[in-house]
Design an enzyme around this catalytic site. Structure first.
Site, PDB file in Angstrom:
ATOM      1  N   HIS A  45       9.819  -3.231   7.158  1.00  0.00           N
ATOM      2  CA  HIS A  45       8.353  -3.182   7.265  1.00  0.00           C
ATOM      3  C   HIS A  45       7.912  -1.724   7.356  1.00  0.00           C
ATOM      4  O   HIS A  45       7.891  -1.135   8.424  1.00  0.00           O
ATOM      5  CB  HIS A  45       7.919  -3.983   8.512  1.00  0.00           C
ATOM      6  CG  HIS A  45       6.427  -4.049   8.709  1.00  0.00           C
ATOM      7  ND1 HIS A  45       5.845  -4.979   9.555  1.00  0.00           N
ATOM      8  CD2 HIS A  45       5.397  -3.325   8.207  1.00  0.00           C
ATOM      9  CE1 HIS A  45       4.544  -4.815   9.558  1.00  0.00           C
ATOM     10  NE2 HIS A  45       4.242  -3.807   8.752  1.00  0.00           N
ATOM     11  N   HIS A  47       5.051   0.794   5.109  1.00  0.00           N
ATOM     12  CA  HIS A  47       4.109   0.984   3.999  1.00  0.00           C
ATOM     13  C   HIS A  47       4.331   2.389   3.477  1.00  0.00           C
ATOM     14  O   HIS A  47       4.153   3.362   4.234  1.00  0.00           O
ATOM     15  CB  HIS A  47       2.666   0.829   4.490  1.00  0.00           C
ATOM     16  CG  HIS A  47       2.410  -0.479   5.155  1.00  0.00           C
ATOM     17  ND1 HIS A  47       1.828  -1.539   4.500  1.00  0.00           N
ATOM     18  CD2 HIS A  47       2.694  -0.917   6.410  1.00  0.00           C
ATOM     19  CE1 HIS A  47       1.748  -2.562   5.329  1.00  0.00           C
ATOM     20  NE2 HIS A  47       2.265  -2.223   6.499  1.00  0.00           N
ATOM     21  N   HIS A 225       1.672 -10.026   6.592  1.00  0.00           N
ATOM     22  CA  HIS A 225       1.302  -9.607   7.942  1.00  0.00           C
ATOM     23  C   HIS A 225       0.574 -10.787   8.592  1.00  0.00           C
ATOM     24  O   HIS A 225      -0.346 -11.370   7.988  1.00  0.00           O
ATOM     25  CB  HIS A 225       0.340  -8.424   7.901  1.00  0.00           C
ATOM     26  CG  HIS A 225       0.997  -7.105   7.592  1.00  0.00           C
ATOM     27  ND1 HIS A 225       1.803  -6.914   6.514  1.00  0.00           N
ATOM     28  CD2 HIS A 225       0.954  -5.916   8.261  1.00  0.00           C
ATOM     29  CE1 HIS A 225       2.231  -5.652   6.520  1.00  0.00           C
ATOM     30  NE2 HIS A 225       1.735  -5.027   7.571  1.00  0.00           N
ATOM     31  N   GLU A 228      -0.564  -9.740  14.033  1.00  0.00           N
ATOM     32  CA  GLU A 228      -0.555  -8.346  14.516  1.00  0.00           C
ATOM     33  C   GLU A 228      -1.694  -8.240  15.535  1.00  0.00           C
ATOM     34  O   GLU A 228      -1.449  -8.025  16.725  1.00  0.00           O
ATOM     35  CB  GLU A 228      -0.763  -7.372  13.349  1.00  0.00           C
ATOM     36  CG  GLU A 228      -0.806  -5.905  13.777  1.00  0.00           C
ATOM     37  CD  GLU A 228      -1.073  -4.936  12.615  1.00  0.00           C
ATOM     38  OE1 GLU A 228      -1.463  -5.396  11.511  1.00  0.00           O
ATOM     39  OE2 GLU A 228      -0.907  -3.709  12.807  1.00  0.00           O
ATOM     40  N   ASP A 306       6.495   0.790  10.227  1.00  0.00           N
ATOM     41  CA  ASP A 306       5.144   0.467   9.734  1.00  0.00           C
ATOM     42  C   ASP A 306       4.539   1.635   8.955  1.00  0.00           C
ATOM     43  O   ASP A 306       4.590   1.633   7.724  1.00  0.00           O
ATOM     44  CB  ASP A 306       4.248   0.014  10.890  1.00  0.00           C
ATOM     45  CG  ASP A 306       3.086  -0.863  10.453  1.00  0.00           C
ATOM     46  OD1 ASP A 306       3.004  -1.205   9.263  1.00  0.00           O
ATOM     47  OD2 ASP A 306       2.257  -1.221  11.317  1.00  0.00           O
ATOM     48  N   ASP A 307       3.928   2.578   9.652  1.00  0.00           N
ATOM     49  CA  ASP A 307       3.295   3.744   9.006  1.00  0.00           C
ATOM     50  C   ASP A 307       3.731   4.989   9.779  1.00  0.00           C
ATOM     51  O   ASP A 307       2.965   5.551  10.579  1.00  0.00           O
ATOM     52  CB  ASP A 307       1.770   3.589   9.056  1.00  0.00           C
ATOM     53  CG  ASP A 307       1.314   2.340   8.325  1.00  0.00           C
ATOM     54  OD1 ASP A 307       1.316   2.348   7.089  1.00  0.00           O
ATOM     55  OD2 ASP A 307       0.998   1.349   9.013  1.00  0.00           O
TER      56      ASP A 307
HETATM   57  N1  LIG Z   1      -0.127  -2.162  10.446  1.00  0.00           N
HETATM   58  C1  LIG Z   1      -0.758  -2.575   9.345  1.00  0.00           C
HETATM   59  N2  LIG Z   1      -1.392  -3.759   9.357  1.00  0.00           N
HETATM   60  C2  LIG Z   1      -2.050  -4.175   8.283  1.00  0.00           C
HETATM   61  N3  LIG Z   1      -2.143  -3.481   7.159  1.00  0.00           N
HETATM   62  C3  LIG Z   1      -1.530  -2.295   7.104  1.00  0.00           C
HETATM   63  N4  LIG Z   1      -1.451  -1.396   6.111  1.00  0.00           N
HETATM   64  C4  LIG Z   1      -0.726  -0.370   6.553  1.00  0.00           C
HETATM   65  N5  LIG Z   1      -0.345  -0.589   7.822  1.00  0.00           N
HETATM   66  C5  LIG Z   1      -0.831  -1.795   8.176  1.00  0.00           C
HETATM   67 ZN   LIG Z   2       2.351  -3.162   8.305  1.00  0.00          ZN
END
Ligand SMILES: Nc1ncnc2[nH]cnc12
Ligand SMILES: [Zn+2]
Length: 365
Positions: A45, A47, A225, A228, A306-307
């Site tokens: 996971h 992006h 997703h 969350e 994630d990011d």
């Molecule tokens: N944590 C996240 N939740 C939903 N969309 C995303 N796009 C990038 N990160 C995300």
């Molecule tokens: Zn995500």
């Protein structure tokens, strides 16, 4: 095949279930951070647009003559003070506006893959958001080819097996998701699955029932997703309506005991992202994160970044900070790494080979 769309019968998640060797329990807790860094792991996971570091945003902005509303790298970094998912997404989509050429997508992915290799990530299944780019006039071909070329280079040059998962933006319509799928199909051998991301609350999985059904017919792996920020009901519908094989995040599932039982029984992996949850205020602090509770309930929970450029940590920082804050132990470290291989979209023989490597590292401690 790297980054391939394996249209043959997919091995199911339950075809290989590794078991902890009790001898590993003798490893000293003091060596846990070192072990967490050294153990081979899969990232399920992440992006790719969320790996764009401020320095690279500025470099690409200059290379492409794109104006960005921040005077310096430091000023941009200071803007990374998020209160929830939407406050992050606004900055994340703005950051992606510097990506125009195939080489930009390659450079972004390559920077992440090098960073992943340094964290002993041996397999990564990377999300990309084509609509963020096609809406600005960047052709689908530019996006997919740049990212795929980096994936193809990753195994021979870095020893990382890399694949792509195309995500539909859930704040847009299902019709737009269908158009995106049409644009992507000429490149179907360059991504292994589809996912669903962006603003969750108010955009339930059901909104994308038809496009996911079509992707299922086409033989793509399916993830979404869910849970969350959104309620357990969204996780149920990701499973029952979209028929996903993994749930991204899913931490809100802990509010629903029947859902927890379902996830454990069906061995549906949850791709949990602790530092993301912290930065987006899903949990008030890492010590209160429910990763340990998910593992205790027998779920196939995994750790992911994630990011990472926005949330202050790549894979190993997610592991070490979460373990330090929550007191997870050696067995849970092994379980999380083993879960990452079990939950990945590779065949059973490859899963077994990675878990053998994992066991060899644990045996060496
Ligand atoms: N944590 C996240 N939740 C939903 N969309 C995303 N796009 C990038 N990160 C995300
Ligand atoms: Zn995500």
């Amino acid at each position: 095949m790297l980054c391939g769309n394996h249209n043959a019968d997919f091995p199911t998640m339950t075809d290989y279930r590794p078991v902890f060797d009790q001898n590993f329990g003798k490893i000293s807790a003091e060596r846990l951070p070192e072990l967490l860094r050294a153990m081979p792991k899969a990232e399920l996971h992440m992006h790719i647009e969320g790996s764009l570091e401020p320095e690279l945003i500025f470099a690409l902005a200059q290379r492409n003559g794109v104006a960005i509303p921040y005077a310096s790298v430091e000023e941009l970094r200071r803007a990374y003070a998020f209160t929830n998912l939407q406050s992050f997404l606004d900055i994340y989509y703005a950051g992606a506006s510097v990506l125009l050429k195939e080489q930009d997508f390659y450079d972004m992915a390559w920077a992440y893959l090098e960073r992943a290799a340094a964290d002993n990530v041996v397999r990564t299944e990377m999300f990309f958001d084509p609509q963020t780019h096609t809406a600005r006039g960047v052709p689908m071909e530019t996006v997919v080819n740049g990212l795929h070329r980096a994936c193809a280079d990753a195994q021979p040059k870095l020893g990382v097996s890399a694949a792509l998962i195309l995500c539909f933006l859930r704040h847009l319509s299902e019709e737009e998701a269908f158009e995106t799928l049409e644009q992507a199909l000429p490149f179907r051998d360059k991504f292994i699955g589809v996912g669903l991301d962006s603003s969750e609350v108010g955009h339930p999985p059901e909104k994308f029932a038809r496009v996911f059904a079509r992707c299922r017919e086409l033989g793509f792996h399916l993830v979404a997703h869910a849970g969350e920020e959104g309620p357990p009901a969204y996780v149920w519908s990701a499973l029952d309506v979209l028929k996903v094989e993994r749930v991204d995040h899913g931490v809100q599932s802990a509010k629903d005991p029947a859902l927890m039982k379902r996830l454990a029984q069906d061995r549906i992996p949850l791709t949990v992202c602790p530092l993301s949850n912290l930065k987006l205020c899903v949990f008030p602090d890492l010590a209160q994160h429910n990763l340990g509770a998910l593992l205790d309930a027998g779920l196939v929970a995994t750790v992911n970044s994630d990011d990472p450029a926005y949330f202050g940590g790549y894979m190993n920082q997610n592991f070490t900070q979460t373990f330090a804050a929550t007191g997870l132990d050696v067995q849970q470290a092994w379980q999380l790494a083993a879960n990452s291989f079990e939950g990945s979209f590779i065949d059973a023989a490859a899963k077994r080979a990675y878990v053998d490597r994992l066991n060899a590292v644990f045996a060496s401690f």
